[in-house]
Design a protein around this motif. Structure first.
Motif, PDB file in Angstrom:
ATOM      1  N   GLY A  31       0.780  -1.227   0.000  1.00  0.00           N
ATOM      2  CA  GLY A  31       0.000   0.000   0.000  1.00  0.00           C
ATOM      3  C   GLY A  31       0.811   1.276   0.000  1.00  0.00           C
ATOM      4  N   ASP A  32       2.136   1.177  -0.037  1.00  0.00           N
ATOM      5  CA  ASP A  32       2.982   2.373  -0.016  1.00  0.00           C
ATOM      6  C   ASP A  32       3.118   2.941  -1.436  1.00  0.00           C
ATOM      7  OD1 ASP A  32       4.515   4.343   1.082  1.00  0.00           O
ATOM      8  OD2 ASP A  32       6.139   3.032   1.767  1.00  0.00           O
ATOM      9  N   TRP A  33       3.540   4.203  -1.519  1.00  0.00           N
ATOM     10  CA  TRP A  33       3.870   4.837  -2.800  1.00  0.00           C
ATOM     11  C   TRP A  33       5.315   5.294  -2.701  1.00  0.00           C
ATOM     12  CZ3 TRP A  33       0.291   7.875  -6.479  1.00  0.00           C
ATOM     13  CH2 TRP A  33       1.025   8.437  -7.518  1.00  0.00           C
ATOM     14  N   VAL A  34       6.183   4.668  -3.493  1.00  0.00           N
ATOM     15  CA  VAL A  34       7.604   5.015  -3.536  1.00  0.00           C
ATOM     16  C   VAL A  34       7.910   5.647  -4.884  1.00  0.00           C
ATOM     17  CG1 VAL A  34       9.962   4.136  -3.485  1.00  0.00           C
ATOM     18  CG2 VAL A  34       8.248   3.184  -1.933  1.00  0.00           C
ATOM     19  N   ALA A  35       8.439   6.862  -4.862  1.00  0.00           N
ATOM     20  CA  ALA A  35       8.882   7.529  -6.080  1.00  0.00           C
ATOM     21  C   ALA A  35      10.378   7.283  -6.247  1.00  0.00           C
ATOM     22  CB  ALA A  35       8.587   9.023  -6.013  1.00  0.00           C
ATOM     23  N   VAL A  36      10.770   6.755  -7.401  1.00  0.00           N
ATOM     24  CA  VAL A  36      12.181   6.506  -7.713  1.00  0.00           C
ATOM     25  C   VAL A  36      12.649   7.618  -8.629  1.00  0.00           C
ATOM     26  CG1 VAL A  36      13.845   4.904  -8.715  1.00  0.00           C
ATOM     27  CG2 VAL A  36      11.844   4.020  -7.474  1.00  0.00           C
ATOM     28  N   THR A 202       9.401  17.675  -8.276  1.00  0.00           N
ATOM     29  CA  THR A 202       8.288  18.261  -7.526  1.00  0.00           C
ATOM     30  C   THR A 202       7.110  17.303  -7.474  1.00  0.00           C
ATOM     31  OG1 THR A 202       8.923  20.554  -7.964  1.00  0.00           O
ATOM     32  CG2 THR A 202       6.606  20.140  -7.483  1.00  0.00           C
ATOM     33  N   LEU A 203       6.766  16.682  -8.590  1.00  0.00           N
ATOM     34  CA  LEU A 203       5.682  15.702  -8.584  1.00  0.00           C
ATOM     35  C   LEU A 203       6.031  14.520  -7.687  1.00  0.00           C
ATOM     36  CD1 LEU A 203       4.541  15.656 -12.334  1.00  0.00           C
ATOM     37  CD2 LEU A 203       3.361  16.674 -10.380  1.00  0.00           C
ATOM     38  N   ALA A 204       7.296  14.098  -7.716  1.00  0.00           N
ATOM     39  CA  ALA A 204       7.730  13.006  -6.840  1.00  0.00           C
ATOM     40  C   ALA A 204       7.530  13.390  -5.379  1.00  0.00           C
ATOM     41  CB  ALA A 204       9.195  12.664  -7.104  1.00  0.00           C
ATOM     42  N   GLY A 205       7.858  14.633  -5.034  1.00  0.00           N
ATOM     43  CA  GLY A 205       7.710  15.095  -3.668  1.00  0.00           C
ATOM     44  C   GLY A 205       6.278  15.304  -3.258  1.00  0.00           C
ATOM     45  N   GLN A 206       5.406  15.626  -4.210  1.00  0.00           N
ATOM     46  CA  GLN A 206       4.008  15.864  -3.918  1.00  0.00           C
ATOM     47  C   GLN A 206       3.225  14.558  -3.759  1.00  0.00           C
ATOM     48  OE1 GLN A 206       2.151  19.217  -4.014  1.00  0.00           O
ATOM     49  NE2 GLN A 206       4.224  19.656  -3.345  1.00  0.00           N
ATOM     50  N   TYR A 207       3.574  13.539  -4.521  1.00  0.00           N
ATOM     51  CA  TYR A 207       2.774  12.305  -4.536  1.00  0.00           C
ATOM     52  C   TYR A 207       3.450  11.129  -3.829  1.00  0.00           C
ATOM     53  CZ  TYR A 207      -0.479  14.555  -7.721  1.00  0.00           C
ATOM     54  OH  TYR A 207      -1.411  15.416  -8.265  1.00  0.00           O
ATOM     55  N   THR A 224      11.806  10.095   3.458  1.00  0.00           N
ATOM     56  CA  THR A 224      10.661  10.942   3.181  1.00  0.00           C
ATOM     57  C   THR A 224      11.038  11.971   2.118  1.00  0.00           C
ATOM     58  OG1 THR A 224      11.242  12.567   4.859  1.00  0.00           O
ATOM     59  CG2 THR A 224       9.875  10.700   5.563  1.00  0.00           C
ATOM     60  N   PRO A 225      10.040  12.537   1.424  1.00  0.00           N
ATOM     61  CA  PRO A 225      10.354  13.568   0.438  1.00  0.00           C
ATOM     62  C   PRO A 225      11.172  14.717   1.017  1.00  0.00           C
ATOM     63  CG  PRO A 225       8.110  12.818   0.115  1.00  0.00           C
ATOM     64  CD  PRO A 225       8.615  12.148   1.366  1.00  0.00           C
ATOM     65  N   SER A 226      10.842  15.158   2.214  1.00  0.00           N
ATOM     66  CA  SER A 226      11.578  16.279   2.818  1.00  0.00           C
ATOM     67  C   SER A 226      13.028  15.921   3.108  1.00  0.00           C
ATOM     68  CB  SER A 226      10.886  16.723   4.110  1.00  0.00           C
ATOM     69  OG  SER A 226       9.596  17.237   3.837  1.00  0.00           O
ATOM     70  N   SER A 249       1.614  20.016   1.123  1.00  0.00           N
ATOM     71  CA  SER A 249       1.422  18.852   0.256  1.00  0.00           C
ATOM     72  C   SER A 249       2.728  18.164  -0.106  1.00  0.00           C
ATOM     73  CB  SER A 249       0.709  19.281  -1.031  1.00  0.00           C
ATOM     74  OG  SER A 249       1.434  20.312  -1.678  1.00  0.00           O
ATOM     75  N   GLY A 250       3.869  18.786   0.262  1.00  0.00           N
ATOM     76  CA  GLY A 250       5.165  18.203  -0.051  1.00  0.00           C
ATOM     77  C   GLY A 250       6.120  19.249  -0.572  1.00  0.00           C
ATOM     78  N   PRO A 251       7.410  18.934  -0.609  1.00  0.00           N
ATOM     79  CA  PRO A 251       8.416  19.900  -1.063  1.00  0.00           C
ATOM     80  C   PRO A 251       8.297  20.195  -2.559  1.00  0.00           C
ATOM     81  CG  PRO A 251       9.422  17.766  -0.663  1.00  0.00           C
ATOM     82  CD  PRO A 251       8.019  17.658  -0.171  1.00  0.00           C
ATOM     83  N   ILE A 252       8.635  21.413  -2.923  1.00  0.00           N
ATOM     84  CA  ILE A 252       8.651  21.847  -4.320  1.00  0.00           C
ATOM     85  C   ILE A 252      10.087  22.191  -4.683  1.00  0.00           C
ATOM     86  CG2 ILE A 252       7.875  23.615  -5.940  1.00  0.00           C
ATOM     87  CD1 ILE A 252       5.314  23.842  -4.283  1.00  0.00           C
ATOM     88  N   VAL A 253      10.578  21.644  -5.780  1.00  0.00           N
ATOM     89  CA  VAL A 253      11.951  21.851  -6.225  1.00  0.00           C
ATOM     90  C   VAL A 253      11.956  22.911  -7.321  1.00  0.00           C
ATOM     91  CG1 VAL A 253      14.031  20.770  -7.158  1.00  0.00           C
ATOM     92  CG2 VAL A 253      12.508  19.461  -5.657  1.00  0.00           C
ATOM     93  N   VAL A 254      12.640  24.018  -7.058  1.00  0.00           N
ATOM     94  CA  VAL A 254      12.673  25.143  -7.992  1.00  0.00           C
ATOM     95  C   VAL A 254      14.094  25.333  -8.518  1.00  0.00           C
ATOM     96  CG1 VAL A 254      12.223  27.601  -8.302  1.00  0.00           C
ATOM     97  CG2 VAL A 254      10.823  26.280  -6.697  1.00  0.00           C
ATOM     98  N   PRO A 255      14.308  25.276  -9.830  1.00  0.00           N
ATOM     99  CA  PRO A 255      15.646  25.537 -10.385  1.00  0.00           C
ATOM    100  C   PRO A 255      15.982  27.016 -10.253  1.00  0.00           C
ATOM    101  CG  PRO A 255      14.073  25.203 -12.151  1.00  0.00           C
ATOM    102  CD  PRO A 255      13.334  24.906 -10.882  1.00  0.00           C
TER     103      PRO A 255
END
Length: 262
Positions: A31-36, A202-207, A224-226, A249-255
């Motif tokens: 049931g986990d969601w792992v972003a690679v 950013t999507l990885a960190g949000q979801y 964790t995303p953070s 909702s999670g970290p946002i990565v800004v260039p």
């Protein structure tokens, strides 16, 4: 026996004499969601294909309680589904026919659908809001519509583990959110384990509830995303200048543009 939906120890994939996946250890709870995530060439897609049992690997590997090396393709397809980055759509196939391919692991000897198969296909089409497209040719759909159809085909397999390889790479921002929101809804409703190779940090960190950062085929961070989406770490791995914005909702990565280049 293991309580992990996915477990690997010292997982390696050698392509052309090079370990593209180089000694990965990973445990993913049901049931986990792992972003690679990771730079181009980090091994994300190769890892997805290894977990699906589509390419040879060495080391310990268990997916949905099965070993890809010791299980038939049919048995593996009943527990793990892969949504590929570039799906192959059979020429002339309708949406319903494409979704029905997800039932292949369950078909009887002569390939005839049962009432259960038809019920699952209809249910998935309805849940993904594809009813009005059911008889349309899949090649006539927009990118966002086709992504939903490919996701529907994967879900028709009724998998325990859903592998997504860059599921939003060809979509605009609105369709990206629609597809990922839908995956999240289905994950929560059906307790599906999601492992997604994602290009957009950013999507990885949000979801993602958890992020695994790869570089040169190895895990360099897992948490964790953070914890993983940290400016200095991303700078070292990607060679990029970024700023991290914390949001509920999670970290946002800004260039960040280099000073003096304007």
């Amino acid at each position: 026996m293991t309580d992990s939906a996915v477990r690997c120890r010292d997982l390696r994939v050698n392509l052309g004499g090079k370990d593209v996946v180089d000694g990965i250890d990973l445990d993913v709870a049901p049931g986990d969601w792992v972003a690679v995530v990771g730079p181009n060439g980090a091994g994300k897609t190769t890892l997805m294909h290894a977990l699906a049992g589509l390419i040879p690997s060495t080391g310990e590997l268990s997916v949905g309680g099965l070993s890809p090396r010791n299980s038939s393709r049919k048995a593996m397809s009943a527990v793990v589904a892969l949504m590929p980055q570039r799906p192959v759509v059979p020429e002339g196939s309708t949406v319903k026919e494409l979704v029905a391919l997800g039932r292949t692991p369950y078909l009887r000897r002569f390939g005839t659908e049962t009432a259960t198969d038809r019920s699952v296909i209809s249910s998935v089409i309805e849940r993904l809001d594809l009813t009005e497209f059911a008889d349309r040719r899949a090649t006539e759909l927009s990118g966002g519509e086709l992504q939903r159809v490919v996701l529907a085909r994967a879900l028709a397999q009724e998998p325990q583990v859903l592998l997504l390889d860059e599921p939003t790479s060809a979509l605009d921002i609105g369709h990206q959110q629609q597809v990922l929101d839908l995956v999240e809804e289905l994950r929560e409703a059906d307790n599906i384990t999601v492992i997604a190779a994602m290009h957009d940090l950013t999507l990885a960190g949000q979801y993602g509830r958890r992020i695994v950062l790869l570089d040169k085929g190895s895990v360099v961070a897992d948490g964790t995303p953070s914890a993983v989406l940290e400016a200095d770490l991303l700078g070292r791995v990607y060679g990029a200048r970024v700023e991290i914005l914390d949001r509920p909702s999670g970290p946002i990565v800004v260039p960040i543009r280099q000073e003096g280049t304007r």
